[in-house]
Design a protein around this motif. Sequence first.
Motif, PDB file in Angstrom:
ATOM      1  N   TRP A 306     -22.743  -4.208  21.546  1.00  0.00           N
ATOM      2  CA  TRP A 306     -22.695  -4.230  23.007  1.00  0.00           C
ATOM      3  C   TRP A 306     -22.501  -5.649  23.534  1.00  0.00           C
ATOM      4  O   TRP A 306     -22.774  -6.608  22.825  1.00  0.00           O
ATOM      5  N   ASN A 307     -22.094  -5.745  24.772  1.00  0.00           N
ATOM      6  CA  ASN A 307     -21.896  -7.031  25.430  1.00  0.00           C
ATOM      7  C   ASN A 307     -21.068  -7.963  24.552  1.00  0.00           C
ATOM      8  O   ASN A 307     -21.534  -8.992  24.104  1.00  0.00           O
ATOM      9  N   SER A 311     -24.946  -8.026  20.595  1.00  0.00           N
ATOM     10  CA  SER A 311     -26.161  -7.401  20.075  1.00  0.00           C
ATOM     11  C   SER A 311     -26.097  -5.902  20.309  1.00  0.00           C
ATOM     12  O   SER A 311     -25.105  -5.376  20.814  1.00  0.00           O
ATOM     13  N   TRP A 312     -27.142  -5.209  19.949  1.00  0.00           N
ATOM     14  CA  TRP A 312     -27.352  -3.817  20.336  1.00  0.00           C
ATOM     15  C   TRP A 312     -28.842  -3.556  20.234  1.00  0.00           C
ATOM     16  O   TRP A 312     -29.592  -4.417  19.762  1.00  0.00           O
ATOM     17  N   CYS A 313     -29.275  -2.404  20.687  1.00  0.00           N
ATOM     18  CA  CYS A 313     -30.703  -2.163  20.899  1.00  0.00           C
ATOM     19  C   CYS A 313     -31.555  -2.525  19.675  1.00  0.00           C
ATOM     20  O   CYS A 313     -32.515  -3.294  19.754  1.00  0.00           O
ATOM     21  N   SER A 316     -32.018  -6.130  18.678  1.00  0.00           N
ATOM     22  CA  SER A 316     -32.938  -6.926  19.488  1.00  0.00           C
ATOM     23  C   SER A 316     -34.397  -6.509  19.316  1.00  0.00           C
ATOM     24  O   SER A 316     -35.276  -7.090  19.946  1.00  0.00           O
ATOM     25  N   ALA A 318     -35.586  -3.155  19.544  1.00  0.00           N
ATOM     26  CA  ALA A 318     -35.987  -1.926  20.223  1.00  0.00           C
ATOM     27  C   ALA A 318     -35.575  -0.718  19.388  1.00  0.00           C
ATOM     28  O   ALA A 318     -34.462  -0.678  18.865  1.00  0.00           O
TER      29      ALA A 318
ATOM     30  N   TYR B  54     -38.316   3.359  30.126  1.00  0.00           N
ATOM     31  CA  TYR B  54     -36.921   3.616  29.772  1.00  0.00           C
ATOM     32  C   TYR B  54     -36.168   4.391  30.849  1.00  0.00           C
ATOM     33  O   TYR B  54     -34.996   4.155  31.083  1.00  0.00           O
ATOM     34  N   ALA B 204     -32.490  -8.117  24.934  1.00  0.00           N
ATOM     35  CA  ALA B 204     -32.816  -6.726  25.266  1.00  0.00           C
ATOM     36  C   ALA B 204     -31.810  -5.714  24.724  1.00  0.00           C
ATOM     37  O   ALA B 204     -31.847  -4.562  25.106  1.00  0.00           O
ATOM     38  N   GLY B 205     -30.913  -6.149  23.842  1.00  0.00           N
ATOM     39  CA  GLY B 205     -30.014  -5.205  23.183  1.00  0.00           C
ATOM     40  C   GLY B 205     -28.709  -4.954  23.900  1.00  0.00           C
ATOM     41  O   GLY B 205     -27.664  -4.892  23.290  1.00  0.00           O
ATOM     42  N   LYS B 206     -28.779  -4.774  25.213  1.00  0.00           N
ATOM     43  CA  LYS B 206     -27.556  -4.541  25.959  1.00  0.00           C
ATOM     44  C   LYS B 206     -27.816  -4.638  27.457  1.00  0.00           C
ATOM     45  O   LYS B 206     -28.938  -4.527  27.907  1.00  0.00           O
ATOM     46  N   HIS B 209     -28.624  -1.179  30.530  1.00  0.00           N
ATOM     47  CA  HIS B 209     -30.041  -0.845  30.413  1.00  0.00           C
ATOM     48  C   HIS B 209     -30.752  -1.553  29.263  1.00  0.00           C
ATOM     49  O   HIS B 209     -30.449  -1.325  28.098  1.00  0.00           O
ATOM     50  N   MET B 211     -33.825  -2.894  26.683  1.00  0.00           N
ATOM     51  CA  MET B 211     -34.603  -2.036  25.793  1.00  0.00           C
ATOM     52  C   MET B 211     -35.957  -2.596  25.372  1.00  0.00           C
ATOM     53  O   MET B 211     -36.742  -1.884  24.770  1.00  0.00           O
ATOM     54  N   THR B 212     -36.242  -3.869  25.619  1.00  0.00           N
ATOM     55  CA  THR B 212     -37.362  -4.475  24.898  1.00  0.00           C
ATOM     56  C   THR B 212     -38.612  -4.817  25.715  1.00  0.00           C
ATOM     57  O   THR B 212     -39.657  -5.044  25.116  1.00  0.00           O
ATOM     58  N   VAL B 214     -41.135  -3.593  26.880  1.00  0.00           N
ATOM     59  CA  VAL B 214     -41.948  -2.385  26.897  1.00  0.00           C
ATOM     60  C   VAL B 214     -43.357  -2.684  27.399  1.00  0.00           C
ATOM     61  O   VAL B 214     -43.799  -3.837  27.364  1.00  0.00           O
TER      62      VAL B 214
END
Lengths: 404, 527
Positions: A306-307, A311-313, A316, A318, B54, B204-206, B209, B211-212, B214
Amino acid sequence: MAQEAHGAFYDLLAVRGVSRRDFLKYCSYVAATLGLSEAAAPQIAAALEKGSALKPALWLNGGSCTGCTESMAQVDSPDVATIVLELLSLNYFETIMAAAGEQAEKNIEDTIADGNFLLIYEGSVMTGEDGNTLLVNGHKGTEILAEAAAAAQAVISVGACAVDGGWVAAYPNPAGAVGVQAFLDKEKIATPVVNIPCCPMNPEWVVAMVVQWLLVADDDPALFLEKTALLTKSYTDGVYDAKVTLNYPEYVVESTIHDNCPRRGHFENGEFVSEFGTEEEAMGYCLYKVGCKGPQTYTQCPVTRWNRSVSWCVHSGAPCIGCGGLNWVDNNAPFFKRLSSMQFGSIGSAQPGSIAAVVGGVAAAALVAHGLGMKAAGRVGDGPPMEETTAYDRKHGAKKGGDK
Amino acid sequence: MANIVIDPVTRIEGHMRVECEVSGGVVKDAWVSGTLYRGMETVLLGRAPEDAFYVSQRICGVCPISHSHASSQATEAALGIKIPEGARLVRNILECAQYLHSHILWFYNLAALDYVSPINALKADIADTYALAQAAGTKPSDYGAVAKRLTAFAENGQLSILSGHYWDHPGYALPPELDLIATCHYLEALEMQAVANEVVAVIAGKFSHPMTSVPGGTAFVPTVDKLDDILFRLVRVKDFIDTALIPDTLAIAPFILDAATYGGGTGNFLSWGVFEKSDLVPENRYLPRGMSQGLKPEGVSPDDVTEYTNHSWYDSPTGLNPKEGETKVKFTEYNIDDKYSYGKAVRCKDLSTESGPLARMVVAYLAEKGGADIAGGADVRTPAKLIDSTLEALGVGGKPEILVSLLGRVAARNLEAAYVADLSLVFVSELIEALKGGDVQYWKAAEKDTGAGVGAWEAPRGSVAHWIGLDGGKIDHYQIVAPTTWDIAPRDDNGVRGPMEEALVGTPVEDAEKPLELLRIAHSFDP
């Protein structure tokens, strides 16, 4: 819309600072993404070159959060992708278009009247309160979609909300959200639909499908589905209780996230993150124990990332929440509960789509078999992957949680 | 009396309608309507607390980070969790990245089309453009190449997203050279907003939305490599703000000075505060919590919020605080004398109150002028320094009241970007120091599963608060007051207009067919 010729394609590229070599490289990339061999690159180049006028497109927002529009703005290779996107004349795109009010509505009307356009739809189709949960200048969102889709050559529904209603359609679905395909089936509108999953959708997947449409649009747009490598799945739509066929680009959904996960090696070794914020996370251990839905989620997130592939979820830290799956909120929540104890439709009376249940069941069964296999092979020492203490913990003599 | 209707209002997140009654070329009355209902709060009931993190961020794909932080804060307040220092810094950096993305995108890619004409830019003399850029202190670009690209685009005749523009409106007053500079930066901004979001992706992954972040802290644990990925991007974005966003703001302002005379609105400002200090005290945040009426500061609490529903399409009790409010949809018809919006009329201390960058900068400015050290001694451009120097540069030194206008709202957002860019590097430095010291914590588990709490925070576009009630690990109450809810609020039960409605009243409209001034005001709230 004027469809006048505007000079040779490569002059345009040159003006935009793109060399012919770069362009052909890009075509190879698109070919790969579309699941074609690299030999298809010249065909793709030819298809893109021949257009002296831009093909028109409408990007409509239904019950959306604009997250898919935002995701589109993060697309990779901006120079070359811009070229491809500039092959479209995006006559309506609420978030970025110059026009407003009457001028904006005229853009839609003119495009529909001229036909030969691509419809990209973001967000849920809002049927609640007799279709009044989405209004644009007094028109119901459902009416606008029906009119545009009936006149379009093809529809690309982008993001989980457009695919099956997304989180908006989660139990108890107070706004009556449904996906585009379900809505068009009910309205008996036969325009072909391709669905791009995830919340938001990955922009690279959309670009690839736009290119695919450009490849066929001038010859015979009916070939859009036929020529596209699709995985066609049916499921029962919760709102209309009708069987709906969903066309996914095969390259997006052909394998699970778990299949391609860079943390997979740690899964094999029984090395897990048991709690957030620990050293195990810094070392990239597997997130299965904190609820990762990678094993049951069919998307190419670990491959495309992504981006701009930053990265991707999972990268990172998650756990995957399975936003690429059907009915993803009801099927995957509570998100931190790990797969071995997952329950479908645990919230209220929401029923999971049958295909999702089948897919999830297969994945869960495969995983159990895999875990047993690993144990039998003796590659993870004295415990299966679901052990309470990680290999790292044992090696360091004590459990290391977030609170030290 | 003639009514002007703008529907859809574009270049925003969501669906919105503006209706104005105009007489003698001036807006006499206005009605702003949110025309989409999705039912987020109802969907969340019965779910686990982390599911709220989420799902609730998906209320907005432009400011999901802020919603996710407000949601986690609400859960943490309900369950008595104080997030550890590592999580505080990671969340601050993540929030900064979203602010930088959002403000760059807003000014260049969403708002600029109201002030800048790419077609007029075709008339620019390239040499003069370089001279102007140098005089304005703005970064040079390849103006000749962009001019060629624009010419090709214009000659093509298919204007794509630019179809139906207002560029023949006399409100477009910039010289062609400045139009060309701004158009170049429009294209570069598309790149820079994405670079800012790459920082979001690392943490945060993307984006959209995330993700981290929490409940309990963050699932992201920084490593040297990841910090490096973050730092070089933030430096690049800060450079763009210093060499394009700020100089462009100062260069364009003199050509739209009439925008300092209307569009101010209620003059009541709210900020819940954003960017935590180590003490996690909301009143002490880098952009502090507070309120002001007529530039007079006062304290504020989420308990001061009231939501009225008499003009909204809900069948829910009116006049309640969200900790006890509910959201039950019931559409009737669009009727400006009765119900006309899916937005509730949210009020603070029963006042129609603006939120957003202008509100935050005013609250921070007043706090600083009152002696507060809001930056905690960090070497940054503080809100008071930024505002005072800008007023000086525009020849209105010592007159902060001029901020309460359309021009003030536009400028405040860009000045805030400069403060946030500086802060982002402070947070990264603090995180590096913390890592050197070792033993940094990022997450804490909850020790109970029942309670109630509120997370009141600031998204780039305005105040955001989530109220949660948890019983036995399940959500039994959830209410959200989103940024746009504040600003596009309809009338309350006392007939008082919402902030954007009030800002529209008194605005001169030069051409009723092309109500450019009204769009400028609507867009200035970044709805």
